[in-house]
Write a protein that holds these residues in place. Sequence first.
Motif, short mmCIF file in Angstrom:
data_model
loop_
_atom_site.label_atom_id
_atom_site.label_comp_id
_atom_site.label_asym_id
_atom_site.label_seq_id
_atom_site.Cartn_x
_atom_site.Cartn_y
_atom_site.Cartn_z
N LYS A 24 0.87 -1.18 0.00
CA LYS A 24 0.00 0.00 0.00
C LYS A 24 0.90 1.21 0.00
O LYS A 24 1.61 1.49 0.96
N TYR A 25 0.86 1.95 -1.10
CA TYR A 25 1.71 3.13 -1.30
C TYR A 25 3.17 2.71 -1.17
O TYR A 25 3.65 1.88 -1.91
N LEU A 248 5.16 5.85 -10.31
CA LEU A 248 3.89 5.26 -9.87
C LEU A 248 2.79 5.51 -10.90
O LEU A 248 1.96 4.63 -11.16
N LYS A 249 2.76 6.70 -11.48
CA LYS A 249 1.77 6.99 -12.51
C LYS A 249 1.98 6.12 -13.74
O LYS A 249 1.02 5.61 -14.34
N HIS A 251 3.43 3.19 -13.82
CA HIS A 251 3.07 1.81 -13.47
C HIS A 251 1.55 1.61 -13.52
O HIS A 251 1.05 0.59 -14.02
N LYS A 252 0.81 2.58 -13.00
CA LYS A 252 -0.65 2.50 -13.03
C LYS A 252 -1.17 2.50 -14.47
O LYS A 252 -2.09 1.74 -14.82
N LYS A 253 -0.56 3.31 -15.31
CA LYS A 253 -0.97 3.39 -16.71
C LYS A 253 -0.72 2.07 -17.42
O LYS A 253 -1.54 1.60 -18.22
N LYS A 255 -0.58 -0.92 -15.99
CA LYS A 255 -1.51 -1.92 -15.47
C LYS A 255 -2.89 -1.78 -16.09
O LYS A 255 -3.61 -2.77 -16.28
N ILE A 256 -3.29 -0.55 -16.41
CA ILE A 256 -4.62 -0.33 -16.98
C ILE A 256 -4.67 -0.75 -18.45
O ILE A 256 -5.58 -1.48 -18.88
#
Length: 372
Positions: A24-25, A248-249, A251-253, A255-256
């Motif tokens: 988490k974070y 982090l941004k 990585h999120k992109k 994953k989406i």
Amino acid sequence: MRHSYVPPCLPDADITSLDLLLEKYTTRKKLRVFCCYFPQNTQQSNSQATFFEYLSDLVIKFPNDKFIVLGDFNVKDATWLHVPGGHITIVNTSYNNLVNQLFAFMTFTGFKQYNNIYNNNNRLLDLVLSNTVCVVNRTKPLALPEDGHHPSLVVKVESEKNNKYLRAPTRVVRCYHNADYNAVNDELSKIDWVEELSSEDITCAVGKFYFILNHIIDRIVPTKLVHENDKFPSWYSRSLIKLIKKKLKAHKKWKIYGRSSDYDRFSELRRETKRLEAECYDLFINKAENNIYSNSKKFWAFVKSKRSSNCIPDCMYYDDDTGSDGQMIANMFNTFFSSVFTADSNTRFSHDNLPLRYTQTFVVYHQYGKCL
């Protein structure tokens, strides 16, 4: 979720391992689960000793990880005793080699045994060993008929709570190194100190002196706002923090959308983050070592950041009162400390009892102390 470090190959035993990564974070926790079966045979003692040695090395290498080791150990001669804390311990520690090495392993690693549900023969063959608190209960069997030697169990593990803490208020810091000291000297030279302070008693004179100085400081010395940030270590630079947020941004992109171009961007930022993080850490260590004699502030800030938590929870309780902000919590602390403090009237100090040659000096010091 991923496979853990490969356990030793034991031809007469069955061991399945699994790692659960809880993230988490910036907080990462790992739960290592081992499911075991050690049948009764001539190699059981050697197999368990090899497995216990492997686990002991793993605990030493990863002291912050949580471990759950459960399964059929077939240590039928162990006698167990309930102790405070919800676990049970071995009583006959030297009964035989199997019992002795199990007890030695639990003592070395600090693991506790949480299964207290006996089978039809009033024995504990299935053990639940862990360095975190577990709750073991009976459950419905997955298949009928249920094996009387191995009752169906459910193991509950309470994960650590992500406690919320009070956010430190924004502080105003004066930048004395950027002050115009020529302007400060000019302002001070314009003041007639004799006229300003001669007509006042000592208490008022000191108060007026500090009022004049603070007024000059407010007008000339620049200030800046400081936002406390406990999310990152004290030695992280601003550029490193910005890079971590970009990573982090990315990585999120990835994953989406799952695009290879997004992964390449994330991989590049991750590589750059590791490089810059190593540079910042080395730079901080060098500065701390070189300046520890003249300025140890950075060193102690680093030591403080290594603690598990440096903050006060955002909600605290005292008797029937609940505090949910800084002022309420401070008042609760004040109530507690005032309730346990007893003033001793016999130790009161008065300057009236001093010899005459000390009295005037003490009075001046006393008045100065009240003003400061």
